[in-house]
Structure formats: C-alpha cells, structure tokens
Write a protein that holds these residues in place. Structure first.
Motif, PDB file in Angstrom:
ATOM      1  N   UNK A   1      -9.567 -24.269  11.076  1.00 35.61           N
ATOM      2  CA  UNK A   1      -8.186 -24.508  10.636  1.00 35.61           C
ATOM      3  C   UNK A   1      -7.200 -23.664  11.441  1.00 35.61           C
ATOM      4  N   UNK A   2      -7.569 -22.420  11.733  1.00 29.34           N
ATOM      5  CA  UNK A   2      -6.692 -21.571  12.541  1.00 29.34           C
ATOM      6  C   UNK A   2      -6.503 -22.157  13.932  1.00 29.34           C
ATOM      7  N   UNK A   3      -7.600 -22.600  14.545  1.00 26.88           N
ATOM      8  CA  UNK A   3      -7.514 -23.156  15.902  1.00 26.88           C
ATOM      9  C   UNK A   3      -6.713 -24.457  15.908  1.00 26.88           C
ATOM     10  N   UNK A   4      -6.966 -25.325  14.925  1.00 25.60           N
ATOM     11  CA  UNK A   4      -6.236 -26.598  14.860  1.00 25.60           C
ATOM     12  C   UNK A   4      -4.735 -26.367  14.675  1.00 25.60           C
ATOM     13  N   UNK A   5      -4.386 -25.455  13.789  1.00 25.51           N
ATOM     14  CA  UNK A   5      -2.971 -25.184  13.529  1.00 25.51           C
ATOM     15  C   UNK A   5      -2.319 -24.509  14.727  1.00 25.51           C
ATOM     16  N   UNK A   6      -3.064 -23.633  15.389  1.00 21.77           N
ATOM     17  CA  UNK A   6      -2.548 -22.955  16.586  1.00 21.77           C
ATOM     18  C   UNK A   6      -2.269 -23.967  17.695  1.00 21.77           C
ATOM     19  N   UNK A   7      -3.185 -24.903  17.916  1.00 24.73           N
ATOM     20  CA  UNK A   7      -2.968 -25.922  18.948  1.00 24.73           C
ATOM     21  C   UNK A   7      -1.832 -26.868  18.564  1.00 24.73           C
ATOM     22  N   UNK A   8      -1.680 -27.105  17.266  1.00 25.72           N
ATOM     23  CA  UNK A   8      -0.544 -27.912  16.819  1.00 25.72           C
ATOM     24  C   UNK A   8       0.764 -27.202  17.156  1.00 25.72           C
ATOM     25  N   UNK A   9       0.781 -25.876  16.972  1.00 27.87           N
ATOM     26  CA  UNK A   9       1.974 -25.099  17.299  1.00 27.87           C
ATOM     27  C   UNK A   9       2.271 -25.147  18.797  1.00 27.87           C
ATOM     28  N   UNK A  10       1.231 -25.007  19.622  1.00 30.97           N
ATOM     29  CA  UNK A  10       1.431 -25.093  21.073  1.00 30.97           C
ATOM     30  C   UNK A  10       1.931 -26.480  21.478  1.00 30.97           C
ATOM     31  N   UNK A  11       1.427 -27.503  20.821  1.00 30.98           N
ATOM     32  CA  UNK A  11       1.864 -28.865  21.103  1.00 30.98           C
ATOM     33  C   UNK A  11       3.344 -29.045  20.772  1.00 30.98           C
ATOM     34  N   UNK A  12       3.774 -28.503  19.650  1.00 33.58           N
ATOM     35  CA  UNK A  12       5.185 -28.584  19.276  1.00 33.58           C
ATOM     36  C   UNK A  12       6.056 -27.811  20.265  1.00 33.58           C
ATOM     37  N   UNK A  13       5.554 -26.676  20.742  1.00 35.98           N
ATOM     38  CA  UNK A  13       6.289 -25.924  21.764  1.00 35.98           C
ATOM     39  C   UNK A  13       6.484 -26.770  23.021  1.00 35.98           C
ATOM     40  N   UNK A  14       5.421 -27.470  23.399  1.00 34.43           N
ATOM     41  CA  UNK A  14       5.512 -28.352  24.571  1.00 34.43           C
ATOM     42  C   UNK A  14       6.514 -29.479  24.321  1.00 34.43           C
ATOM     43  N   UNK A  15       6.457 -30.056  23.130  1.00 32.02           N
ATOM     44  CA  UNK A  15       7.432 -31.106  22.784  1.00 32.02           C
ATOM     45  C   UNK A  15       8.857 -30.580  22.890  1.00 32.02           C
ATOM     46  N   UNK A  16       9.074 -29.387  22.361  1.00 31.28           N
ATOM     47  CA  UNK A  16      10.414 -28.804  22.383  1.00 31.28           C
ATOM     48  C   UNK A  16      10.891 -28.584  23.813  1.00 31.28           C
ATOM     49  N   UNK A  17       9.991 -28.128  24.649  1.00 29.84           N
ATOM     50  CA  UNK A  17      10.363 -27.899  26.053  1.00 29.84           C
ATOM     51  C   UNK A  17      10.743 -29.216  26.740  1.00 29.84           C
ATOM     52  N   UNK A  18       9.947 -30.269  26.510  1.00 24.43           N
ATOM     53  CA  UNK A  18      10.239 -31.578  27.111  1.00 24.43           C
ATOM     54  C   UNK A  18      11.572 -32.116  26.599  1.00 24.43           C
ATOM     55  N   UNK A  19      11.794 -31.963  25.298  1.00 24.49           N
ATOM     56  CA  UNK A  19      13.046 -32.459  24.702  1.00 24.49           C
ATOM     57  C   UNK A  19      14.243 -31.730  25.303  1.00 24.49           C
ATOM     58  N   UNK A  20      14.139 -30.423  25.458  1.00 23.61           N
ATOM     59  CA  UNK A  20      15.255 -29.660  26.010  1.00 23.61           C
ATOM     60  C   UNK A  20      15.490 -29.993  27.487  1.00 23.61           C
ATOM     61  N   UNK A  21      14.430 -30.246  28.226  1.00 22.38           N
ATOM     62  CA  UNK A  21      14.607 -30.684  29.608  1.00 22.38           C
ATOM     63  C   UNK A  21      15.315 -32.032  29.669  1.00 22.38           C
ATOM     64  N   UNK A  22      14.947 -32.918  28.735  1.00 23.90           N
ATOM     65  CA  UNK A  22      15.587 -34.232  28.687  1.00 23.90           C
ATOM     66  C   UNK A  22      17.049 -34.108  28.283  1.00 23.90           C
ATOM     67  N   UNK A  23      17.342 -33.167  27.387  1.00 23.74           N
ATOM     68  CA  UNK A  23      18.735 -32.938  26.990  1.00 23.74           C
ATOM     69  C   UNK A  23      19.571 -32.522  28.192  1.00 23.74           C
ATOM     70  N   UNK A  24      19.022 -31.650  29.032  1.00 23.49           N
ATOM     71  CA  UNK A  24      19.746 -31.230  30.234  1.00 23.49           C
ATOM     72  C   UNK A  24      20.006 -32.416  31.161  1.00 23.49           C
ATOM     73  N   UNK A  25      18.979 -33.254  31.330  1.00 20.31           N
ATOM     74  CA  UNK A  25      19.164 -34.449  32.157  1.00 20.31           C
ATOM     75  C   UNK A  25      20.242 -35.358  31.571  1.00 20.31           C
ATOM     76  N   UNK A  26      20.207 -35.500  30.248  1.00 22.95           N
ATOM     77  CA  UNK A  26      21.176 -36.369  29.595  1.00 22.95           C
ATOM     78  C   UNK A  26      22.596 -35.809  29.703  1.00 22.95           C
ATOM     79  N   UNK A  27      22.723 -34.498  29.594  1.00 20.15           N
ATOM     80  CA  UNK A  27      24.045 -33.884  29.732  1.00 20.15           C
ATOM     81  C   UNK A  27      24.601 -34.096  31.144  1.00 20.15           C
TER      82      UNK A  27
END
Length: 475
Positions: A183-209
C-alpha cells in the motif's frame, strides 16, 4: 472381592462405550491442486525472495516504509493479537499441570443435637481433653491440589490448537506487513504520477499562455478574430482548473500516506527521478509451489486449519470418561493454639474420581458439531486462499505483458504529438493553420501525455502487486 471388581469393570466399560458412540471426526476433503507453474515460467528464481528494500531501491520510499512499519496502527494491533495468542498458549500449557493452591479457613458451626451428625457424640472429647460441644470452631491452613489426567488428549489438543493459532497470528502480522509495504509503494507511485501530471499540465499552461499572446497580437493586426481569442482563453482557464484539481488530488494522496505511517497530515518528501520514463520490469515469479512458503496468508490459513483439527479432537475427547485427582495437606484444629501441633493437627486427603457423560449430552454434541463445521470452513478458506494467490500472480503476469506493449505504443504517440505542437504553432504563425488546429493539437498532446503517465503508473502498480502476490514484502 472378584465379583465386586467385575461389577466396577463392567460399569466402566458401559460408560466408555456410551461415551464413544457416534463421534466420527472424518472431515478431510480433497484439495484442488494448483498448476505447477505460471504462464510457462518454470524457473525457480523468484522476486519474492528479495527484501522490499532491495526490490524497490528508492531510498525515499524505503524511508517512508520504515516509518510506516514503526508507527502504523494496524500493525500495532496485529502485534497485540500475537501477544493474546501467546497468552492462550501459556494458559493451555498450564491446564496440563496440577493446580496447587494455598488455602486457609476459619469458621464456627453448630450441629443440631437431634441430628444424625451429633447422635453418639454426647460425652465425647477432643485429643486435648476438651469436651465435644454442638457449637464448635474450626481452623485450617495448608495446600489443596487438583489435576485432570489427560488420558484422551483433550488438553493436549487444546494446546496444539492454541499453538497453531499463535503461529497463525504471527503469519497474520507478516501479511499485514506485506500489505502495508504494498500500500505504501502503490500510494507513493500514485503521488509521483500526480506530480508528473502536474508538471505536464503546467508546461501546457505555459504553451497556452504563449499561444494566447500570439492570438491577441494577431487580433490587433486583424489576422484573427475575437472568437479565436476567447477559445484560447477558455482552454487556458480549463487547464488552470485542471491544475487546481491535480493539486487537491496530491493533497489527498499525501493524507493517505501519512495515515498509513500513523502520522498527522504533512507534506511528503519524494524522489521525482524514481518515476523515470523507461519502465522495464523483470517478471520472475518462480513456480507455484513457492507460494506455500512465501505467502503469509496461505501459511496462516494452513495453521488455522491445523488449529481447527485439534479443536475437533479435543471436542471428541469430551465424550470420553475423565479422570481427576484432588488432594489436600495442611493443619486442622478446633482451637488456634493447637493448629500447628504435629502430628496431632496434620490432615491430608487424596481422592480420585472418574466421570463420563451419559444423558443430556446435547451441549457436548453441539460443541463437537460446531468444531467440525469450523474445520470444514477452515479447509474451504485454505482452498480459497490458494486459488486467489495463484490467480493474482497469473493476472499480474499477463497485465505486465500487456502494459509494456501499451507503454511502447503510447510513447511513440506522445513523441509524434509533441512534435506536432511545434509544427502547428509554426503553421499558425504563418497563417497556414487555424487556431482550432492548434487547440486540438495541444489538447491531444496533453491527453496523450497524461495517458502515458497513467500507463507508466499502472506498470509500477503491477510491479508492486506482483511482488505482493508472490509473497514478497514481509521479510
């Protein structure tokens, strides 16, 4: 004399035969055999034999798991179940030994002078010369003991059942550890995945701006209309909303990690580089028979089954005659000043008794039938645990194979769409592409990138689930 002994022997035989009637304990059922291997893997090399520190490797994750093992509430509860089972083993061991108690009493009583107990005692006297009276005092201090001879193994089987449950509780704790690590490993990888999503979203926001600034400039120059500007603004607002949503999801996952570690909510440190682009998993499941050794839940189910078998044997022994011995030794006198005189005040007794249930044995039968049904239930639970364990491993092996193929295809798709963003922007700047084409290209690229992260997350999930399914994580 011989006639007297024969009567007692006949009576004892009748008691024994009546007690032993209709108490069969045959409850064994055939066990379904597992297939010998998983998906044609015949190599005995098994990743479950690796410690979780070695298997995961990420020092940040290892540190978080160590904190969870130290402070997780469920694990602390499992430890107390072990202590309760240990106490039960000590209790059943004690039942096999004689009970010796220190005892003492002092009292006063009066015998009715017209009673059978007093008749013939008129004029009698104690050894000290004191006359016997209807009213008298009595004092005793000494030892009293009782012991049940375990002729039929009732107490011995209770001890076996308690010992099996103690070992089962230890395996239960190991299974809690295995689940906690997963459970710790699964939740930790979920957190890393969300971090990656956030980074991609913010990069896309810059492109959109940047794209929005270009559209506004083109509108000022008369090369674009107000609708184009509004479309880009709408897309930018949607992306910023998605950013806030992802930040909230990160907060929730951090909360879950803290809960697993037994901590109040706080920020979680993580190693973002652990969620690398390339995911190569070594599928080394070994052979199916290794599950019997590596999976704590299987061993726990097996030990529970052994405990129920011992319970049935102990319940059967309740139908047989029981032999008990009681004894006492101490000082007994009618006056305190005579209490410790030897040998006059020394008293002792030894009694042996045998009892066997003859009539109204419904309670004993009910307990016996309950334990037989409990044994059958434990057998089915063991069979179910084996089936689930094999199925989990087989499913994750196939899942990893499919996910790796999906990951390769999705990676190629992301590469193409990422390149198309620059192409559409260049074409839009020169008037050879519409703003809708730019928006659609950016949306597709974002969606594809998020899907790639999702597939990568699923691969890490399968990595953890396969390790747990094979019985890893508790060592």
């Amino acid at each position: 004399m011989n006639s007297y002994m024969n009567k007692w022997a006949t009576l004892g035989l009748i008691l024994l035969l009546s007690a032993c009637k209709s108490i069969s304990i045959s409850t064994d059922k055939p066990l379904k055999e597992m297939p010998p291997d998983f998906e044609a893997y015949a190599d005995t090399t098994n990743i479950a034999n690796l410690s979780w520190r070695e298997y995961f490797g990420d020092t940040t994750l290892v540190r978080l798991i160590e904190q969870a093992i130290t402070d997780n509430p469920d694990l602390s509860i499992a430890q107390q179940r072990i202590e309760m089972a240990r106490a039960d083993v000590t209790f059943t061991k004690g039942m096999l030994l004689p009970v010796v108690d220190a005892a003492g009493f002092a009292g006063q009583a009066r015998t009715a002078e017209f009673s059978v107990n007093w008749a013939g005692n008129e004029g009698g006297q104690f050894l000290s010369g004191d006359p016997l009276r209807p009213a008298y005092t009595d004092y005793f201090i000494g030892l009293q003991s009782s012991w049940e001879a375990d002729v039929w193994g009732k107490l011995k089987n209770r001890k076996k059942a308690a010992l099996s449950r103690f070992y089962a509780s230890s395996e239960g704790r190991n299974w809690v550890v295995s689940n906690l690590v997963a459970d710790m490993a699964l939740t930790y990888y979920e957190l890393l995945s969300l971090d990656e999503n956030l980074e991609i979203i913010r990069e896309t926001i810059l492109l959109q701006e940047n794209a929005l600034e270009v559209v506004r400039a083109q509108k000022e120059a008369g090369k674009a209309n107000k609708l184009a500007v509004e479309q880009f603004e709408t897309q930018l607002l949607s992306l910023k909303g998605l950013e806030k949503e992802t930040l909230q999801e990160i907060t929730v996952v951090e909360y879950r990690l803290n809960l697993l570690m037994g901590h109040y909510p706080k920020a979680i440190q993580r190693n973002s580089f652990a969620f690398e682009d390339s995911v190569a998993l070594s599928v080394l499941p070994g052979v199916s028979s290794q599950l019997l050794v590596n999976r704590p839940d299987i061993r726990q189910a097996e030990l529970d089954l052994m405990a129920t078998k011992a319970d049935v044997k102990a319940a059967r022994a309740a139908f047989y005659p029981s032999l008990g011995i009681t004894a006492g030794f101490g000082y007994n006198a009618f006056q305190p000043q005579f209490l410790f005189r030897s040998p006059e005040s020394i008293a002792y007794n030894v009694f042996g008794n045998i009892t066997a249930p003859l009539f109204n044995r419904s309670a004993i039968k009910a307990e016996f039938n309950f334990n037989k049904a409990n044994q059958v239930e434990a057998f089915y639970n063991y069979q179910k645990t084996l089936l689930e364990a094999y199925s989990e491993v087989s499913l994750e092996i196939r899942n990893i194979r499919n996910l790796q193929e999906r990951y390769e295809l999705k990676s190629s798709e992301v590469d193409v769409l990422t390149s198309s963003i620059d192409t559409s922007s260049d074409l839009f700047s020169t008037g050879r592409a519409s703003y809708l084409e730019v928006l659609i290209t950016q949306q597709n690229a974002l969606q594809s990138s998020l899907e790639l992260i999702d597939v990568r997350e699923q691969l890490y999930y399968s990595k953890v689930k396969l390790y747990k399914a094979l019985g890893g994580g508790w060592r």
